[in-house]
Design a protein around this motif. Structure first.
Motif, short mmCIF file in Angstrom:
data_model
loop_
_atom_site.label_atom_id
_atom_site.label_comp_id
_atom_site.label_asym_id
_atom_site.label_seq_id
_atom_site.Cartn_x
_atom_site.Cartn_y
_atom_site.Cartn_z
N PHE A 191 -31.28 -1.65 37.90
CA PHE A 191 -31.94 -0.40 37.53
C PHE A 191 -30.85 0.60 37.16
O PHE A 191 -30.46 1.45 37.94
CB PHE A 191 -32.75 0.09 38.75
N CYS A 196 -37.95 -1.37 41.89
CA CYS A 196 -37.09 -1.22 40.71
C CYS A 196 -37.05 -2.52 39.91
O CYS A 196 -37.04 -2.50 38.68
CB CYS A 196 -35.68 -0.82 41.13
N VAL A 210 -37.96 -2.78 35.95
CA VAL A 210 -36.96 -3.25 34.98
C VAL A 210 -37.47 -4.50 34.25
O VAL A 210 -37.30 -4.65 33.04
CB VAL A 210 -35.61 -3.53 35.68
#
Length: 212
Positions: free
Chosen positions: A30, A196, A200
Motif C-alpha cells: 500500500f 490494504c 491494492v
C-alpha cells in the motif's frame, strides 16, 4: 434485492488516513505507486472496493476544499505561495469527471505556520455541507443505505438523523488506518472493513482492465 446506496466522502479525512498508512508502512504493498491519492482512477477503485453485490449505487458525493488562491488571500505571506501544492486542483478536476461523482466544495483558509515553518491550512464549511446532504438524502428517501468515508466524530448528528429515518448507515473502514471512534460506531449500523491488501488488489485489477 438490491438496495440503493449513496456514498459520502470526506476527502481530507480519507487522504490523511491514506497518507498515514503509507508513512507508517503498515502495508508494504500500500504505497504511493500502488495507491497514489492524486490519481483519480486509484481513488475511484478504492471507493468501489467497498461496494458489494447488493448495492445499487446512486451517487458519490465528494467533499473537500479547493487549494487556496494566494492572489485572493492577501493575509498570507507571498513567500509561502510556491509551497502550496498545485496538484490538488488537477485531482479535483479529474475526480468530478468520474461516473456518479458530484463534488461539494468548502473554503480553504490560511492559518499561519506550525513550529517547523510549514504553512497551516484549514477547511471551512465541509462538515456542514456533508451533514446537510445526508439530511437531504435521508428525508427525501433517496437511499436505503449510506456509506460514509470519514472517521470524524462531527458526523454523529448526521448519522443519528439517518438512522431515525430508517436508513442503514455504513462506515467505511480501512483495517490498517485510523481507529474507529467509539461514538461513530455507537451511532452507525454497520462497519464495512477492507484491508490494504484487499484495496491494492482491487486497484491493480481495475488498472489492468483499463490497459486492455
Amino acid at each position: 434485492m438490491k438496495k440503493k446506496v449513496v456514498i459520502f466522502i470526506d476527502w481530507e479525512n480519507l487522504r490523511k488516513e491514506i497518507e498515514k498508512i503509507q508513512k507508517d508502512k503498515k502495508c508494504m504493498h500500500f504505497n504511493k505507486t500502488t495507491l497514489n491519492y492524486n490519481n483519480a482512477t486509484h481513488i475511484m477503485a478504492l471507493i468501489y472496493s467497498f461496494i458489494e453485490k447488493d448495492d445499487d449505487l446512486q451517487k458519490i458525493f465528494f467533499y473537500t476544499a479547493p487549494p487556496i488562491d494566494m492572489d485572493d488571500n492577501m493575509s498570507a505571506s507571498v513567500e509561502i505561495k510556491p509551497r502550496i501544492p498545485q496538484y490538488a486542483k488537477e485531482f479535483l478536476d479529474n475526480i468530478v469527471k468520474q461516473p456518479y461523482v458530484a463534488s461539494r466544495l468548502g473554503i480553504s483558509k490560511f492559518r499561519g505556520f506550525d513550529e517547523g515553518g510549514k504553512p497551516i491550512f484549514i477547511q471551512k464549511q465541509v462538515d456542514m455541507l456533508l451533514g446537510l446532504d445526508i439530511a437531504h438524502v435521508v428525508y427525501n428517501k433517496l437511499a436505503d443505505r449510506i456509506l460514509i468515508f470519514s472517521k470524524d466524530i462531527d458526523l454523529v448528528p448526521a448519522l443519528k438523523c439517518a438512522r431515525t429515518q430508517g436508513v442503514i448507515t455504513l462506515l467505511a473502514n480501512i483495517k490498517e488506518g485510523f481507529d474507529m471512534n467509539s461514538e461513530l460506531m455507537k451511532h452507525s449500523d454497520l462497519i464495512r472493513t477492507r484491508s490494504c491488501e484487499n484495496i491494492v488488489s482491487y486497484i491493480a485489477s481495475k488498472m489492468q482492465e483499463l490497459q486492455k
